[in-house]
Write a protein that holds these residues in place. Structure first.
Motif, short mmCIF file in Angstrom:
data_model
loop_
_atom_site.label_atom_id
_atom_site.label_comp_id
_atom_site.label_asym_id
_atom_site.label_seq_id
_atom_site.Cartn_x
_atom_site.Cartn_y
_atom_site.Cartn_z
N MET A 48 -23.24 -52.79 -17.36
CA MET A 48 -24.53 -52.37 -16.33
C MET A 48 -24.28 -51.19 -15.31
O MET A 48 -25.48 -50.56 -15.04
CB MET A 48 -24.72 -53.79 -15.74
N LEU A 49 -23.14 -50.86 -15.36
CA LEU A 49 -22.73 -49.97 -14.13
C LEU A 49 -22.70 -48.52 -14.67
O LEU A 49 -22.72 -47.50 -13.99
CB LEU A 49 -21.64 -50.15 -13.50
N LEU A 50 -22.56 -48.41 -16.30
CA LEU A 50 -22.56 -47.27 -16.96
C LEU A 50 -23.73 -46.36 -16.87
O LEU A 50 -23.50 -45.16 -16.63
CB LEU A 50 -22.05 -47.42 -18.40
N PRO A 51 -24.69 -46.48 -17.02
CA PRO A 51 -25.98 -46.02 -16.74
C PRO A 51 -26.04 -45.17 -15.43
O PRO A 51 -26.22 -43.93 -15.40
CB PRO A 51 -27.08 -46.63 -17.13
N PRO A 52 -25.98 -46.00 -14.19
CA PRO A 52 -26.09 -45.31 -13.20
C PRO A 52 -25.05 -44.52 -12.66
O PRO A 52 -25.31 -43.30 -11.94
CB PRO A 52 -26.37 -46.50 -12.09
N GLY A 109 -23.06 -39.29 -11.73
CA GLY A 109 -21.95 -38.43 -12.04
C GLY A 109 -22.29 -37.15 -12.49
O GLY A 109 -21.65 -36.04 -12.38
N ILE A 110 -23.34 -37.18 -13.48
CA ILE A 110 -23.67 -35.93 -14.38
C ILE A 110 -24.67 -35.22 -13.81
O ILE A 110 -24.70 -34.09 -13.47
CB ILE A 110 -23.68 -36.45 -15.88
N VAL A 111 -25.76 -36.13 -13.56
CA VAL A 111 -27.04 -35.45 -13.42
C VAL A 111 -27.19 -34.83 -11.71
O VAL A 111 -27.55 -33.78 -11.56
CB VAL A 111 -28.22 -36.28 -13.77
#
Length: 322
Positions: free
Chosen positions: A41-45, A50-52
């Protein structure tokens, strides 16, 4: 006699038997390992942040160590501090000082205006009145940002309602005298630093009221009563009891007003003079002049200022009132 060992029973399997299919396997795995579900659940945000966001910010800041070729107008990708030398030119330093002074004035004015409102809401408003308080504070945030600024542009114009009201009260001479002053004046309020200041305070005031009201609600009423019983005057009670306990909320609200004023470029672009603020300088250097290294160097200034500001706010316990 030999002891017979009891069979080991998997309690989790007894409570929740395995399900069939891919969906059932995933459901069983998430139930037995809730940490795995939390990570998914935390991976997408986290990737987005972190990247965008952070990645693009780091890429922008890295541009500040490049320079612009004065003849070709192309970016020289060799690491250098020349752009920061350009940032310290008098014209650019003037932009930085102007922005910081405006942000500080907006923050102080927001504190003065917001404190009595927040104090009344925290100490006296109950039930329906408190609901009306929250509605009144939050209602301006529901309308379009640009609509509010253009509305103030019309209000502050020479043909606006404010000039009309002052003319009816025979006080137009006071406004004319104020607009004749250097730095703060201009042809009208809509093209002056005073008008920019008024719009900034209006736009960011809710961000000062809410943290301040939350901090004042945490002030125990018995402390105020005890101060009065011990013979303290209202001024002494405010200075020695209420203000120190409300200070974290004040600093928390100032984080919003100060930082948002530092980076805003729309308000001074619509309501203000031709003299630039940091946000306008970044927009002009990156969009019009094409000098991305200098625009990136300008973005470092509010980051450094807010870094020190947040460090001081943390020392005062401001994050407890956010």
């Amino acid at each position: 006699m030999t002891a017979v060992s009891a069979p080991v029973i998997d309690v989790r399997r007894a409570i929740l038997p395995p399900s069939g299919g891919v969906r059932g396997v995933l459901s069983d795995a998430f139930w037995r390992k809730p940490t795995l579900l939390l990570l998914i659940m935390l991976l997408p945000p986290v990737l987005w942040l972190g990247i965008v966001y952070i990645g693009s910010l780091i890429a922008l800041l890295a541009q500040s160590f490049f320079s612009i070729d004065e003849f070709s107008g192309l970016i020289n990708h060799e690491l250098t501090l020349k752009t920061y030398g350009d940032l310290l030119q008098p014209a650019n330093v003037d932009i930085i000082i102007r922005t910081v002074v405006m942000a500080a004035c907006v923050t102080l004015a927001s504190i003065v205006v917001a404190f009595p409102i927040a104090y009344y809401a925290a100490r006296y408003a109950r039930g329906r009145w408190k609901a009306l308080f929250y509605l009144g504070v939050m209602l301006p945030l529901w309308s379009s940002y640009l609509v509010k600024i253009y509305a103030w542009k019309l209000i502050l114009a020479k043909e606006g309602i404010l000039n009309w009201l002052l003319a009816k009260l025979h006080l137009l001479w006071v406004l004319d005298a104020w607009l004749s002053l250097p730095y703060v004046g201009g042809n009208s309020l809509s093209v002056s630093f005073t008008g920019t200041f008024i719009v900034f305070v209006y736009v960011w005031l809710p961000f000062m009221i809410l943290p301040m009201q939350a901090a004042l609600e945490r002030v125990p009423a018995n402390l105020v009563e005890a101060s009065s019983d011990l013979g303290a005057s209202p001024r002494q009670t405010f200075r020695n009891v209420i203000f120190p306990l409300a200070l974290p909320g004040i600093v928390a609200g100032s984080i919003f007003t100060f930082s948002l004023t530092l980076g805003d470029y729309i308000v001074p672009q619509i309501v203000g003079t031709s003299r630039l603020f940091i946000g306008q300088a970044v927009y002009a250097q990156q969009g019009t002049a094409g000098n991305i290294p200098l625009a990136a160097a300008f973005t470092v200034v509010p980051i450094v200022i807010m870094g020190f500001y947040l460090w001081g706010a943390k020392k005062l316990g401001a994050f407890d009132a956010l």
